[in-house]
Design an enzyme around this catalytic site. Structure first.
Site, PDB file in Angstrom:
ATOM      1  N   LYS A 172      26.148   4.173  -7.399  1.00 53.36           N
ATOM      2  CA  LYS A 172      26.427   2.876  -7.251  1.00 53.36           C
ATOM      3  C   LYS A 172      27.128   2.609  -5.886  1.00 53.36           C
ATOM      4  O   LYS A 172      28.046   3.575  -5.582  1.00 53.36           O
ATOM      5  CB  LYS A 172      27.773   2.770  -8.176  1.00 53.36           C
ATOM      6  CG  LYS A 172      28.411   1.051  -8.459  1.00 53.36           C
ATOM      7  CD  LYS A 172      29.129   1.003  -9.606  1.00 53.36           C
ATOM      8  CE  LYS A 172      30.076  -0.141 -10.107  1.00 53.36           C
ATOM      9  NZ  LYS A 172      30.670  -0.838  -9.013  1.00 53.36           N
TER      10      LYS A 172
HETATM   11  P1  FBP Z   1      33.394  -5.209  -8.873  1.00 48.08           P
HETATM   12  O1  FBP Z   1      31.970  -5.736  -8.854  1.00 48.08           O
HETATM   13  O2  FBP Z   1      34.281  -6.193  -9.299  1.00 48.08           O
HETATM   14  O3  FBP Z   1      33.617  -5.037  -7.354  1.00 48.08           O
HETATM   15  O4  FBP Z   1      33.558  -4.041  -9.319  1.00 48.08           O
HETATM   16  C1  FBP Z   1      32.792  -2.807  -9.084  1.00 48.08           C
HETATM   17  C2  FBP Z   1      33.936  -1.772  -9.087  1.00 48.08           C
HETATM   18  O5  FBP Z   1      33.324  -0.463  -8.676  1.00 48.08           O
HETATM   19  C3  FBP Z   1      34.705  -1.490 -10.202  1.00 48.08           C
HETATM   20  O6  FBP Z   1      33.968  -0.856 -11.130  1.00 48.08           O
HETATM   21  C4  FBP Z   1      35.823  -0.864  -9.793  1.00 48.08           C
HETATM   22  O7  FBP Z   1      36.951  -0.991 -10.402  1.00 48.08           O
HETATM   23  C5  FBP Z   1      36.129  -1.375  -8.269  1.00 48.08           C
HETATM   24  O8  FBP Z   1      34.977  -1.882  -7.913  1.00 48.08           O
HETATM   25  C6  FBP Z   1      36.475  -0.427  -7.212  1.00 48.08           C
HETATM   26  O9  FBP Z   1      36.776  -1.041  -6.166  1.00 48.08           O
HETATM   27  P2  FBP Z   1      37.245  -0.489  -4.971  1.00 48.08           P
HETATM   28  O10 FBP Z   1      37.545   1.097  -5.032  1.00 48.08           O
HETATM   29  O11 FBP Z   1      36.284  -0.576  -3.812  1.00 48.08           O
HETATM   30  O12 FBP Z   1      38.368  -1.346  -4.503  1.00 48.08           O
END
Ligand code: FBP
Length: 262
Positions: A172
């Protein structure tokens, strides 16, 4: 990788809901219904969703009541300190399997002063997941060290390749900025499926276009949170996202079919 609960027709649409830990309550309170786990688990029952990603506590308390392929996130960190990003293990693969997980998730922060510690934990996660024959999804978010822009194409491509080399089944990653850059990331990831990380909520059309671009570049789908459950019309938006991910419609048509103004 083979088809599994979370990969359908080679495509992946994961609903992510681990933000209460990763970002704190603000993401959830932005659209009040999403503070209630029942609401978001209900959304995850959408036909096109291939898995729901949650931390252990939500899995224990709610997952059994919903017909949702479960992806248990095994590590996490809060948003309260970020000097040397480190995502600590808080659930074992064994416990995730007891809870019914069809896949496990693990965050890596390559570039962090503690990347080596996370790689060591990932070894346990990846090898144990192999023993249980369930896929490993790795959130690969370069940060710290020399990383200035975590969405720079070469940084996202590095993340995709790292996922392959460490043995993740699905990576991801952030949006690398263009179809071409996505194509290179997907090529570098080889057998590892690459999915897009959603990011902060954008305009309905804008986000669908982003998803369409990476699909054109050979990504397998996305793992998305805020861009779904922060919307009033989340269910209809999932219809549109599903259309784009499974190639049933282009973004404009997908929005029309879902009855959403672009
Ligand atoms: P979103 O689609 O809301 O961005 O979520 C994806 C994600 O990877 C979540 O699983 C995780 O909580 C968050 O983004 C982490 O985001 P970051 O560490 O980049 O702030």
């Amino acid at each position: 990788m083979n088809e599994s609960g979370i990969v359908r027709d080679g495509k992946v649409l994961i609903l992510a809901y681990d933000h209460g830990m990763e970002h704190g309550p603000s993401d959830l309170l932005e659209h009040r219904p999403s503070a209630e786990p029942e609401h978001v688990f209900g959304l995850a029952e959408h036909d096109d969703v291939t898995a729901m990603a949650v931390q252990k506590g939500l899995a224990e308390a709610y997952a059994a009541s919903y017909d949702v392929p479960l992806l248990v996130k095994l590590n996490g960190k809060t948003a309260l300190g970020d000097t040397a990003p480190y995502s600590a293990l808080n659930c074992s693969v064994e416990r995730a399997v007891e809870l019914g997980a069809e896949a496990v998730g693990f965050t890596l922060y390559p570039g962090s002063a503690r990347e080596g510690d996370m790689f060591e934990l990932f070894q346990y996660v990846q090898e144990t997941a192999r023993d249980y024959d369930i896929p490993v999804v790795s959130w690969v978010y370069p940060r710290g060290g020399t990383v200035e822009d975590d969405q720079a194409p070469d940084i996202v491509q590095y993340a995709a390749r790292l996922a392959l080399e460490l043995g993740a089944d699905i990576a991801k990653v952030k949006h690398p900025g263009s179809v071409e850059a996505a194509e290179t990331a997907a090529t570098l990831a080889g057998e590892t499926l690459v999915t897009l990380s959603g990011g902060a909520k954008g305009g309905p059309r804008e986000f669908l276009d982003d998803v369409h671009d990476v699909m054109e570049g050979g990504f397998a789908g996305l793992a998305v949170g805020r861009n779904v459950w922060q919307r009033d019309n989340a269910e209809a938006y999932l219809d549109a996202l599903g259309d784009v991910v499974y190639g049933r419609a282009e973004p404009g048509e997908a929005l029309d079919r879902a009855g959403i103004d672009g």
